[in-house]
Design a protein around this motif. Structure first.
Motif, PDB file in Angstrom:
ATOM      1  N   VAL A  28       5.099 -21.004  80.694  1.00 15.33           N
ATOM      2  CA  VAL A  28       3.655 -20.823  80.502  1.00 15.33           C
ATOM      3  C   VAL A  28       3.331 -20.761  79.019  1.00 15.33           C
ATOM      4  O   VAL A  28       2.369 -21.370  78.547  1.00 15.33           O
ATOM      5  CB  VAL A  28       3.168 -19.553  81.225  1.00 15.33           C
ATOM      6  CG1 VAL A  28       1.761 -19.195  80.784  1.00 15.33           C
ATOM      7  CG2 VAL A  28       3.213 -19.748  82.733  1.00 15.33           C
ATOM      8  N   PHE A  29       4.132 -20.018  78.264  1.00 13.43           N
ATOM      9  CA  PHE A  29       3.874 -19.920  76.829  1.00 13.43           C
ATOM     10  C   PHE A  29       4.027 -21.283  76.160  1.00 13.43           C
ATOM     11  O   PHE A  29       3.173 -21.692  75.358  1.00 13.43           O
ATOM     12  CB  PHE A  29       4.809 -18.910  76.180  1.00 13.43           C
ATOM     13  CG  PHE A  29       4.516 -18.711  74.715  1.00 13.43           C
ATOM     14  CD1 PHE A  29       3.545 -17.812  74.311  1.00 13.43           C
ATOM     15  CD2 PHE A  29       5.177 -19.442  73.753  1.00 13.43           C
ATOM     16  CE1 PHE A  29       3.242 -17.650  72.967  1.00 13.43           C
ATOM     17  CE2 PHE A  29       4.887 -19.291  72.409  1.00 13.43           C
ATOM     18  CZ  PHE A  29       3.919 -18.388  72.016  1.00 13.43           C
ATOM     19  N   LEU A  30       5.088 -21.996  76.487  1.00 13.52           N
ATOM     20  CA  LEU A  30       5.334 -23.290  75.859  1.00 13.52           C
ATOM     21  C   LEU A  30       4.255 -24.306  76.200  1.00 13.52           C
ATOM     22  O   LEU A  30       3.833 -25.100  75.358  1.00 13.52           O
ATOM     23  CB  LEU A  30       6.702 -23.820  76.291  1.00 13.52           C
ATOM     24  CG  LEU A  30       7.918 -23.105  75.682  1.00 13.52           C
ATOM     25  CD1 LEU A  30       9.172 -23.446  76.465  1.00 13.52           C
ATOM     26  CD2 LEU A  30       8.084 -23.493  74.216  1.00 13.52           C
ATOM     27  N   ASP A  31       3.774 -24.281  77.451  1.00 12.38           N
ATOM     28  CA  ASP A  31       2.818 -25.287  77.912  1.00 12.38           C
ATOM     29  C   ASP A  31       1.363 -24.951  77.590  1.00 12.38           C
ATOM     30  O   ASP A  31       0.561 -25.834  77.302  1.00 12.38           O
ATOM     31  CB  ASP A  31       2.948 -25.485  79.428  1.00 12.38           C
ATOM     32  CG  ASP A  31       4.302 -26.049  79.833  1.00 12.38           C
ATOM     33  OD1 ASP A  31       4.974 -26.626  78.955  1.00 12.38           O
ATOM     34  OD2 ASP A  31       4.673 -25.901  81.003  1.00 12.38           O
ATOM     35  N   ASP A  32       1.002 -23.655  77.667  1.00 11.01           N
ATOM     36  CA  ASP A  32      -0.409 -23.277  77.626  1.00 11.01           C
ATOM     37  C   ASP A  32      -0.814 -22.386  76.470  1.00 11.01           C
ATOM     38  O   ASP A  32      -1.996 -22.336  76.118  1.00 11.01           O
ATOM     39  CB  ASP A  32      -0.795 -22.541  78.922  1.00 11.01           C
ATOM     40  CG  ASP A  32      -0.569 -23.392  80.163  1.00 11.01           C
ATOM     41  OD1 ASP A  32      -0.502 -24.629  80.028  1.00 11.01           O
ATOM     42  OD2 ASP A  32      -0.444 -22.811  81.254  1.00 11.01           O
ATOM     43  N   VAL A  33       0.124 -21.657  75.892  1.00  6.46           N
ATOM     44  CA  VAL A  33      -0.253 -20.598  74.952  1.00  6.46           C
ATOM     45  C   VAL A  33       0.144 -20.909  73.523  1.00  6.46           C
ATOM     46  O   VAL A  33      -0.591 -20.586  72.587  1.00  6.46           O
ATOM     47  CB  VAL A  33       0.361 -19.241  75.390  1.00  6.46           C
ATOM     48  CG1 VAL A  33      -0.043 -18.139  74.431  1.00  6.46           C
ATOM     49  CG2 VAL A  33      -0.076 -18.905  76.811  1.00  6.46           C
ATOM     50  N   ALA A  34       1.294 -21.521  73.320  1.00  6.97           N
ATOM     51  CA  ALA A  34       1.792 -21.732  71.958  1.00  6.97           C
ATOM     52  C   ALA A  34       0.788 -22.520  71.125  1.00  6.97           C
ATOM     53  O   ALA A  34       0.239 -23.519  71.583  1.00  6.97           O
ATOM     54  CB  ALA A  34       3.128 -22.477  71.998  1.00  6.97           C
ATOM     55  N   PRO A  35       0.513 -22.092  69.905  1.00  6.61           N
ATOM     56  CA  PRO A  35      -0.406 -22.828  69.037  1.00  6.61           C
ATOM     57  C   PRO A  35       0.113 -24.226  68.747  1.00  6.61           C
ATOM     58  O   PRO A  35       1.323 -24.483  68.834  1.00  6.61           O
ATOM     59  CB  PRO A  35      -0.438 -21.978  67.758  1.00  6.61           C
ATOM     60  CG  PRO A  35       0.058 -20.637  68.173  1.00  6.61           C
ATOM     61  CD  PRO A  35       1.032 -20.884  69.278  1.00  6.61           C
ATOM     62  N   PRO A  36      -0.766 -25.156  68.391  1.00 10.50           N
ATOM     63  CA  PRO A  36      -0.318 -26.516  68.081  1.00 10.50           C
ATOM     64  C   PRO A  36       0.727 -26.560  66.980  1.00 10.50           C
ATOM     65  O   PRO A  36       1.586 -27.435  66.963  1.00 10.50           O
ATOM     66  CB  PRO A  36      -1.615 -27.217  67.645  1.00 10.50           C
ATOM     67  CG  PRO A  36      -2.712 -26.444  68.313  1.00 10.50           C
ATOM     68  CD  PRO A  36      -2.227 -25.024  68.340  1.00 10.50           C
ATOM     69  N   ALA A  37       0.655 -25.614  66.050  1.00 13.26           N
ATOM     70  CA  ALA A  37       1.613 -25.608  64.940  1.00 13.26           C
ATOM     71  C   ALA A  37       2.994 -25.127  65.362  1.00 13.26           C
ATOM     72  O   ALA A  37       3.947 -25.229  64.600  1.00 13.26           O
ATOM     73  CB  ALA A  37       1.091 -24.724  63.807  1.00 13.26           C
TER      74      ALA A  37
END
Length: 437
Positions: A28-37
Protein backbone atom coordinates in the motif's frame (compact mmCIF):
# COMPACT_ATOMS: atom_id res chain seq x y z
CA UNK A 1 5.49 -20.41 18.90
CA UNK A 2 3.91 -23.61 17.62
CA UNK A 3 6.42 -25.32 15.34
CA UNK A 4 3.67 -27.28 13.61
CA UNK A 5 1.59 -24.21 12.77
CA UNK A 6 4.56 -22.15 11.66
CA UNK A 7 6.06 -24.95 9.57
CA UNK A 8 2.78 -25.28 7.72
CA UNK A 9 3.36 -21.82 6.27
CA UNK A 10 7.11 -21.35 6.28
CA UNK A 11 8.59 -24.84 6.24
CA UNK A 12 10.79 -23.58 3.43
CA UNK A 13 11.11 -20.18 1.84
CA UNK A 14 9.37 -20.64 -1.54
CA UNK A 15 11.00 -17.49 -2.89
CA UNK A 16 14.61 -18.61 -2.78
CA UNK A 17 17.35 -18.42 -0.20
CA UNK A 18 17.01 -14.71 0.47
CA UNK A 19 14.09 -13.02 -1.28
CA UNK A 20 10.57 -12.88 0.12
CA UNK A 21 7.52 -10.82 -0.86
CA UNK A 22 6.51 -7.47 0.53
CA UNK A 23 3.50 -7.44 2.87
CA UNK A 24 0.18 -5.78 2.02
CA UNK A 25 1.08 -2.90 4.37
CA UNK A 26 4.30 -2.29 2.47
CA UNK A 27 2.56 -2.67 -0.90
CA UNK A 28 0.00 0.00 0.00
CA UNK A 29 2.79 2.41 0.87
CA UNK A 30 4.73 1.66 -2.31
CA UNK A 31 1.67 1.91 -4.57
CA UNK A 32 -0.43 4.67 -2.98
CA UNK A 33 1.45 6.63 -0.34
CA UNK A 34 5.11 7.04 -1.26
CA UNK A 35 5.87 10.51 -2.66
CA UNK A 36 6.89 10.72 -6.32
CA UNK A 37 10.44 11.53 -5.23
CA UNK A 38 10.67 8.18 -3.41
CA UNK A 39 9.87 6.55 -0.05
CA UNK A 40 12.80 8.27 1.65
CA UNK A 41 10.95 11.58 1.42
CA UNK A 42 8.52 10.32 4.04
CA UNK A 43 11.11 9.14 6.57
CA UNK A 44 10.11 8.82 10.22
CA UNK A 45 12.43 10.94 12.37
CA UNK A 46 12.63 10.53 16.14
CA UNK A 47 14.56 13.27 17.91
CA UNK A 48 15.65 12.46 21.47
CA UNK A 49 17.97 13.81 24.18
CA UNK A 50 20.30 11.61 26.22
CA UNK A 51 19.97 12.36 29.92
CA UNK A 52 23.60 11.45 30.44
CA UNK A 53 26.62 11.48 28.16
CA UNK A 54 27.31 8.21 26.31
CA UNK A 55 30.46 7.59 24.29
CA UNK A 56 29.74 7.57 20.53
CA UNK A 57 31.28 4.10 20.16
CA UNK A 58 28.83 2.73 22.72
CA UNK A 59 25.89 4.31 20.89
CA UNK A 60 27.11 2.76 17.63
CA UNK A 61 27.28 -0.64 19.33
CA UNK A 62 23.69 -0.26 20.57
CA UNK A 63 22.56 0.58 17.05
CA UNK A 64 24.26 -2.50 15.60
CA UNK A 65 22.86 -4.78 18.31
CA UNK A 66 19.36 -3.49 17.68
CA UNK A 67 19.67 -4.06 13.95
CA UNK A 68 21.07 -7.55 14.41
CA UNK A 69 18.10 -8.54 16.60
CA UNK A 70 15.47 -7.29 14.17
CA UNK A 71 15.53 -8.40 10.56
CA UNK A 72 12.95 -5.71 9.76
CA UNK A 73 15.66 -3.06 10.19
CA UNK A 74 17.92 -4.84 7.70
CA UNK A 75 15.49 -5.08 4.79
CA UNK A 76 16.61 -4.37 1.24
CA UNK A 77 13.83 -3.87 -1.33
CA UNK A 78 14.01 -4.27 -5.10
CA UNK A 79 11.54 -4.42 -8.00
CA UNK A 80 11.92 -7.16 -10.60
CA UNK A 81 9.75 -5.42 -13.19
CA UNK A 82 6.49 -6.95 -12.02
CA UNK A 83 6.65 -7.24 -8.27
CA UNK A 84 8.48 -5.89 -5.23
CA UNK A 85 10.70 -8.29 -3.27
CA UNK A 86 12.80 -7.89 -0.17
CA UNK A 87 15.67 -9.61 1.58
CA UNK A 88 17.63 -9.23 4.80
CA UNK A 89 21.27 -8.25 4.91
CA UNK A 90 23.96 -8.06 7.55
CA UNK A 91 24.15 -4.41 8.63
CA UNK A 92 27.94 -4.36 8.40
CA UNK A 93 29.14 -1.10 9.88
CA UNK A 94 26.18 0.43 11.70
CA UNK A 95 24.45 3.29 9.84
CA UNK A 96 25.69 5.69 12.49
CA UNK A 97 27.53 8.98 12.56
CA UNK A 98 28.51 11.21 15.48
CA UNK A 99 28.69 14.99 14.99
CA UNK A 100 30.63 17.37 17.24
CA UNK A 101 28.48 20.50 17.62
CA UNK A 102 30.05 21.62 20.90
CA UNK A 103 31.44 24.78 19.34
CA UNK A 104 27.99 26.14 18.43
CA UNK A 105 26.11 28.76 20.38
CA UNK A 106 22.68 28.00 21.78
CA UNK A 107 20.95 29.84 18.94
CA UNK A 108 22.88 27.80 16.37
CA UNK A 109 21.99 24.35 17.69
CA UNK A 110 18.50 23.91 16.24
CA UNK A 111 19.45 24.99 12.68
CA UNK A 112 22.43 22.61 12.84
CA UNK A 113 20.25 19.72 14.02
CA UNK A 114 17.78 20.43 11.21
CA UNK A 115 20.64 20.45 8.69
CA UNK A 116 21.87 17.06 9.88
CA UNK A 117 18.35 15.65 9.63
CA UNK A 118 17.89 17.06 6.12
CA UNK A 119 21.03 15.33 4.91
CA UNK A 120 20.35 11.96 6.51
CA UNK A 121 18.06 10.30 3.99
CA UNK A 122 17.24 6.61 4.01
CA UNK A 123 16.44 4.48 0.97
CA UNK A 124 15.01 1.09 0.02
CA UNK A 125 18.52 -0.34 0.34
CA UNK A 126 19.63 1.57 3.46
CA UNK A 127 16.44 2.03 5.48
CA UNK A 128 17.87 3.15 8.85
CA UNK A 129 20.24 5.87 10.01
CA UNK A 130 21.16 7.13 13.47
CA UNK A 131 22.84 10.52 13.95
CA UNK A 132 24.50 11.27 17.31
CA UNK A 133 24.91 14.96 18.14
CA UNK A 134 27.45 16.05 20.79
CA UNK A 135 26.48 19.51 22.03
CA UNK A 136 28.82 20.15 24.97
CA UNK A 137 28.71 23.20 27.22
CA UNK A 138 26.46 21.46 29.76
CA UNK A 139 23.86 20.72 27.09
CA UNK A 140 22.45 17.24 26.64
CA UNK A 141 23.63 15.21 23.67
CA UNK A 142 20.95 14.22 21.16
CA UNK A 143 20.13 11.45 18.73
CA UNK A 144 18.16 11.40 15.49
CA UNK A 145 16.74 7.95 14.74
CA UNK A 146 15.68 8.01 11.09
CA UNK A 147 13.74 5.06 9.65
CA UNK A 148 12.22 4.44 6.25
CA UNK A 149 8.43 3.94 6.51
CA UNK A 150 8.76 0.69 4.58
CA UNK A 151 10.44 -0.92 7.59
CA UNK A 152 8.67 0.67 10.57
CA UNK A 153 5.29 1.92 11.75
CA UNK A 154 4.34 3.81 14.91
CA UNK A 155 4.65 0.87 17.29
CA UNK A 156 7.87 -0.27 15.64
CA UNK A 157 9.41 3.14 16.27
CA UNK A 158 8.62 2.74 19.95
CA UNK A 159 10.26 -0.70 19.89
CA UNK A 160 13.38 0.71 18.23
CA UNK A 161 13.75 3.28 21.01
CA UNK A 162 13.01 0.66 23.65
CA UNK A 163 15.80 -1.56 22.32
CA UNK A 164 18.29 1.28 22.03
CA UNK A 165 17.53 2.40 25.57
CA UNK A 166 17.86 -1.16 26.85
CA UNK A 167 21.31 -1.58 25.34
CA UNK A 168 22.49 1.86 26.43
CA UNK A 169 21.32 1.68 30.06
CA UNK A 170 22.81 -1.79 30.50
CA UNK A 171 19.56 -3.58 31.35
CA UNK A 172 19.08 -5.07 27.91
CA UNK A 173 15.83 -4.92 25.90
CA UNK A 174 12.96 -7.40 26.02
CA UNK A 175 13.19 -10.37 23.68
CA UNK A 176 11.91 -9.86 20.13
CA UNK A 177 9.07 -11.91 18.70
CA UNK A 178 8.86 -13.60 15.26
CA UNK A 179 11.14 -12.25 12.50
CA UNK A 180 9.49 -10.04 9.90
CA UNK A 181 10.50 -12.52 7.20
CA UNK A 182 8.40 -15.20 8.90
CA UNK A 183 5.44 -12.81 8.98
CA UNK A 184 5.76 -11.75 5.33
CA UNK A 185 6.11 -15.29 4.06
CA UNK A 186 3.20 -16.55 6.16
CA UNK A 187 0.94 -13.78 4.85
CA UNK A 188 1.85 -14.66 1.27
CA UNK A 189 0.86 -18.26 1.92
CA UNK A 190 -2.39 -17.21 3.61
CA UNK A 191 -3.33 -15.03 0.65
CA UNK A 192 -3.37 -18.11 -1.57
CA UNK A 193 -5.62 -20.22 0.62
CA UNK A 194 -9.15 -20.86 -0.64
CA UNK A 195 -10.76 -19.95 2.70
CA UNK A 196 -9.75 -16.32 2.28
CA UNK A 197 -12.34 -15.93 -0.50
CA UNK A 198 -15.06 -16.22 2.13
CA UNK A 199 -14.28 -12.62 3.11
CA UNK A 200 -14.98 -11.20 -0.36
CA UNK A 201 -18.73 -10.53 0.22
CA UNK A 202 -17.89 -8.51 3.35
CA UNK A 203 -15.40 -6.34 1.51
CA UNK A 204 -17.68 -5.86 -1.49
CA UNK A 205 -20.29 -4.52 0.95
CA UNK A 206 -17.86 -1.70 1.80
CA UNK A 207 -17.62 -0.53 -1.80
CA UNK A 208 -20.31 2.16 -1.67
CA UNK A 209 -18.75 5.53 -0.96
CA UNK A 210 -20.51 8.75 -0.09
CA UNK A 211 -19.07 11.87 -1.75
CA UNK A 212 -17.38 14.36 0.54
CA UNK A 213 -18.59 17.96 0.00
CA UNK A 214 -15.91 20.17 -1.54
CA UNK A 215 -15.30 23.91 -1.57
CA UNK A 216 -13.72 23.80 -5.04
CA UNK A 217 -14.51 20.89 -7.32
CA UNK A 218 -11.86 21.94 -9.83
CA UNK A 219 -9.20 21.13 -7.25
CA UNK A 220 -10.25 17.48 -6.84
CA UNK A 221 -7.54 15.08 -7.88
CA UNK A 222 -4.74 17.56 -7.40
CA UNK A 223 -1.34 16.18 -6.46
CA UNK A 224 -0.06 19.27 -4.70
CA UNK A 225 1.12 19.35 -1.07
CA UNK A 226 -1.39 18.74 1.70
CA UNK A 227 -2.10 21.23 4.45
CA UNK A 228 -2.40 20.20 8.10
CA UNK A 229 -4.65 21.70 10.75
CA UNK A 230 -3.93 20.54 14.31
CA UNK A 231 -6.15 20.71 17.37
CA UNK A 232 -5.76 19.32 20.87
CA UNK A 233 -8.34 18.00 23.30
CA UNK A 234 -7.35 19.12 26.79
CA UNK A 235 -5.78 16.61 29.14
CA UNK A 236 -8.78 16.85 31.45
CA UNK A 237 -11.22 16.24 28.59
CA UNK A 238 -9.12 13.36 27.29
CA UNK A 239 -9.03 11.76 30.74
CA UNK A 240 -12.78 12.22 31.21
CA UNK A 241 -13.55 10.70 27.81
CA UNK A 242 -11.24 7.74 28.42
CA UNK A 243 -12.74 7.08 31.86
CA UNK A 244 -16.31 7.31 30.53
CA UNK A 245 -15.46 4.94 27.68
CA UNK A 246 -13.84 2.45 30.05
CA UNK A 247 -16.84 2.49 32.40
CA UNK A 248 -19.06 1.67 29.42
CA UNK A 249 -16.82 -1.20 28.28
CA UNK A 250 -15.45 0.83 25.37
CA UNK A 251 -12.09 2.25 24.34
CA UNK A 252 -11.07 5.82 23.66
CA UNK A 253 -10.58 4.71 20.04
CA UNK A 254 -14.30 3.90 19.80
CA UNK A 255 -15.24 7.41 20.92
CA UNK A 256 -12.79 9.06 18.54
CA UNK A 257 -13.91 7.08 15.48
CA UNK A 258 -17.58 7.61 16.34
CA UNK A 259 -17.06 11.38 16.66
CA UNK A 260 -15.26 11.55 13.31
CA UNK A 261 -17.76 9.30 11.51
CA UNK A 262 -20.82 11.13 12.89
CA UNK A 263 -19.35 14.52 11.96
CA UNK A 264 -18.49 13.46 8.42
CA UNK A 265 -21.87 11.72 7.95
CA UNK A 266 -23.68 14.91 8.97
CA UNK A 267 -21.43 16.92 6.65
CA UNK A 268 -22.36 14.56 3.81
CA UNK A 269 -26.05 14.78 4.68
CA UNK A 270 -26.70 11.13 5.49
CA UNK A 271 -26.37 8.39 8.07
CA UNK A 272 -23.40 6.55 6.54
CA UNK A 273 -19.72 7.33 6.36
CA UNK A 274 -17.12 5.25 4.52
CA UNK A 275 -13.74 5.54 6.21
CA UNK A 276 -10.28 4.12 5.57
CA UNK A 277 -9.61 2.90 9.11
CA UNK A 278 -6.06 2.32 10.33
CA UNK A 279 -5.37 -1.07 11.89
CA UNK A 280 -2.26 -2.01 13.92
CA UNK A 281 -2.02 -4.99 11.58
CA UNK A 282 -0.46 -7.35 14.12
CA UNK A 283 -3.26 -9.87 14.49
CA UNK A 284 -1.78 -13.04 13.07
CA UNK A 285 -3.89 -15.27 10.82
CA UNK A 286 -1.51 -18.10 11.69
CA UNK A 287 -1.67 -19.63 15.19
CA UNK A 288 1.72 -19.53 16.87
CA UNK A 289 3.19 -16.50 15.09
CA UNK A 290 3.56 -13.65 17.60
CA UNK A 291 4.61 -10.27 16.18
CA UNK A 292 3.77 -8.11 19.21
CA UNK A 293 7.44 -7.04 19.54
CA UNK A 294 8.48 -7.47 15.92
CA UNK A 295 9.84 -4.43 14.11
CA UNK A 296 8.46 -3.83 10.63
CA UNK A 297 5.65 -2.10 8.79
CA UNK A 298 2.37 -3.62 9.99
CA UNK A 299 -0.07 -0.70 10.11
CA UNK A 300 -2.46 -0.48 7.14
CA UNK A 301 -5.87 0.93 6.20
CA UNK A 302 -9.04 -0.94 5.32
CA UNK A 303 -12.36 0.47 4.01
CA UNK A 304 -15.33 0.41 6.39
CA UNK A 305 -18.80 1.77 5.64
CA UNK A 306 -20.18 2.81 9.01
CA UNK A 307 -23.82 3.42 9.80
CA UNK A 308 -24.09 6.33 12.21
CA UNK A 309 -27.56 6.69 13.72
CA UNK A 310 -28.27 10.44 13.91
CA UNK A 311 -30.30 9.87 17.09
CA UNK A 312 -27.31 8.41 18.94
CA UNK A 313 -24.60 10.52 20.56
CA UNK A 314 -21.55 10.03 22.74
CA UNK A 315 -21.15 6.60 24.27
CA UNK A 316 -24.24 5.20 22.51
CA UNK A 317 -22.81 6.11 19.11
CA UNK A 318 -19.41 4.75 20.13
CA UNK A 319 -20.97 1.42 21.13
CA UNK A 320 -22.66 1.13 17.73
CA UNK A 321 -19.39 1.93 15.94
CA UNK A 322 -17.53 -0.60 18.09
CA UNK A 323 -20.01 -3.30 17.10
CA UNK A 324 -19.39 -2.61 13.43
CA UNK A 325 -15.61 -2.55 13.82
CA UNK A 326 -15.73 -5.84 15.75
CA UNK A 327 -17.44 -7.45 12.73
CA UNK A 328 -14.41 -6.75 10.50
CA UNK A 329 -12.63 -10.06 9.81
CA UNK A 330 -9.01 -10.30 10.94
CA UNK A 331 -8.89 -6.59 11.86
CA UNK A 332 -9.04 -5.80 8.14
CA UNK A 333 -5.95 -7.80 7.16
CA UNK A 334 -7.94 -9.93 4.71
CA UNK A 335 -8.68 -6.89 2.55
CA UNK A 336 -4.99 -6.27 1.99
CA UNK A 337 -4.27 -9.94 1.34
CA UNK A 338 -7.08 -10.22 -1.19
CA UNK A 339 -6.38 -6.97 -3.01
CA UNK A 340 -2.63 -6.46 -2.73
CA UNK A 341 -1.24 -10.00 -2.57
CA UNK A 342 -3.87 -12.15 -4.24
CA UNK A 343 -4.92 -9.47 -6.75
CA UNK A 344 -8.65 -10.25 -6.53
CA UNK A 345 -10.21 -8.37 -9.46
CA UNK A 346 -13.57 -8.07 -7.70
CA UNK A 347 -11.99 -5.66 -5.21
CA UNK A 348 -9.67 -3.91 -7.63
CA UNK A 349 -12.36 -1.56 -8.98
CA UNK A 350 -13.77 -0.59 -5.58
CA UNK A 351 -13.35 3.16 -5.10
CA UNK A 352 -11.13 4.07 -2.17
CA UNK A 353 -12.69 6.03 0.71
CA UNK A 354 -12.30 9.80 0.62
CA UNK A 355 -11.88 10.00 4.40
CA UNK A 356 -9.14 8.35 6.46
CA UNK A 357 -8.89 7.89 10.22
CA UNK A 358 -6.07 6.62 12.39
CA UNK A 359 -5.68 6.21 16.10
CA UNK A 360 -3.42 3.46 17.32
CA UNK A 361 -3.39 2.73 21.03
CA UNK A 362 0.03 3.22 22.52
CA UNK A 363 1.00 6.05 20.20
CA UNK A 364 2.38 7.86 23.25
CA UNK A 365 4.83 4.96 23.67
CA UNK A 366 7.29 6.74 21.36
CA UNK A 367 7.98 9.01 24.33
CA UNK A 368 10.04 6.75 26.59
CA UNK A 369 11.12 7.76 30.06
CA UNK A 370 14.66 7.36 31.31
CA UNK A 371 17.82 7.69 29.29
CA UNK A 372 16.14 8.80 26.03
CA UNK A 373 13.85 11.81 26.30
CA UNK A 374 11.96 13.16 23.26
CA UNK A 375 12.69 16.71 22.14
CA UNK A 376 9.53 18.76 21.72
CA UNK A 377 10.54 20.47 18.48
CA UNK A 378 11.48 17.38 16.49
CA UNK A 379 12.55 17.88 12.87
CA UNK A 380 10.05 16.41 10.44
CA UNK A 381 10.43 15.07 6.93
CA UNK A 382 7.88 16.78 4.71
CA UNK A 383 6.45 14.22 2.26
CA UNK A 384 5.92 15.52 -1.26
CA UNK A 385 2.59 13.73 -1.48
CA UNK A 386 1.11 10.43 -0.54
CA UNK A 387 -2.15 11.14 1.30
CA UNK A 388 -4.77 9.46 -0.90
CA UNK A 389 -7.75 10.86 1.06
CA UNK A 390 -9.44 14.24 0.70
CA UNK A 391 -9.54 14.34 4.50
CA UNK A 392 -7.24 12.27 6.70
CA UNK A 393 -7.76 12.55 10.45
CA UNK A 394 -4.86 11.28 12.55
CA UNK A 395 -5.30 11.14 16.33
CA UNK A 396 -2.40 10.60 18.73
CA UNK A 397 -1.94 10.94 22.47
CA UNK A 398 0.77 13.38 23.53
CA UNK A 399 1.38 14.09 27.22
CA UNK A 400 -2.00 12.62 28.09
CA UNK A 401 -3.99 14.73 25.62
CA UNK A 402 -5.52 13.71 22.29
CA UNK A 403 -4.00 15.65 19.42
CA UNK A 404 -5.73 15.66 16.04
CA UNK A 405 -4.00 16.35 12.74
CA UNK A 406 -6.43 17.06 9.89
CA UNK A 407 -4.57 16.51 6.62
CA UNK A 408 -6.42 18.05 3.69
CA UNK A 409 -5.94 19.39 0.18
CA UNK A 410 -6.08 23.22 0.21
CA UNK A 411 -7.01 23.13 -3.47
CA UNK A 412 -10.26 21.38 -2.48
CA UNK A 413 -11.10 22.51 1.07
CA UNK A 414 -10.69 25.82 2.83
CA UNK A 415 -9.03 25.84 6.21
CA UNK A 416 -12.25 27.28 7.66
CA UNK A 417 -14.20 24.21 6.50
CA UNK A 418 -11.73 21.85 8.13
CA UNK A 419 -11.75 24.00 11.25
CA UNK A 420 -15.53 23.68 11.59
CA UNK A 421 -15.26 19.89 11.29
CA UNK A 422 -12.52 19.86 13.93
CA UNK A 423 -14.65 21.95 16.28
CA UNK A 424 -17.62 19.62 15.87
CA UNK A 425 -15.52 16.53 16.53
CA UNK A 426 -14.17 18.13 19.70
CA UNK A 427 -17.66 19.07 20.83
CA UNK A 428 -18.89 15.50 20.35
CA UNK A 429 -16.07 14.25 22.58
CA UNK A 430 -16.90 16.69 25.35
CA UNK A 431 -20.69 16.70 25.09
CA UNK A 432 -23.26 15.32 27.54
CA UNK A 433 -23.60 12.13 25.54
CA UNK A 434 -20.08 11.15 26.64
CA UNK A 435 -20.91 11.71 30.31
CA UNK A 436 -24.37 10.16 30.26
CA UNK A 437 -24.14 7.82 27.29
Amino acid sequence: MSVTDVDRYVDANPFGDAAFPVTPAQAVFLDDVAPPAGPDHADHILHVELTRRIAPARVATAVRRTMLRHDGLRLRLAHDGSRWWQSCADPGDPPFESHDLSGLGDDEVEPAVAAVAAGARTSTTAPVRVEHLRLGGGRRDRMLVICNPLVVDGLSLALVLDDLQGWLDGNGPAAPTAPYQIWATALDRCAREAALAEQVPFWLAQRRREAVPVDRSEGAGSTGPRAVLTTTLSGAATDAAARAAGAAGLDLADLLLAAVAATVARWQGGAHCTVAVASPGRRSPVPGIDVSRTIGRFEFRYPLRLHVDPDLTGLSAAAEVRRQVAAVPLDGLGHGLLLRTRGDERLADVAAPQVGFSYLAGSDATRPAGLLVPVTAAPERDPAGGRPYLLDVAATVVDGAVRFAFHHDPAVHDASTIGRLADEIGARLCGPGVDAG
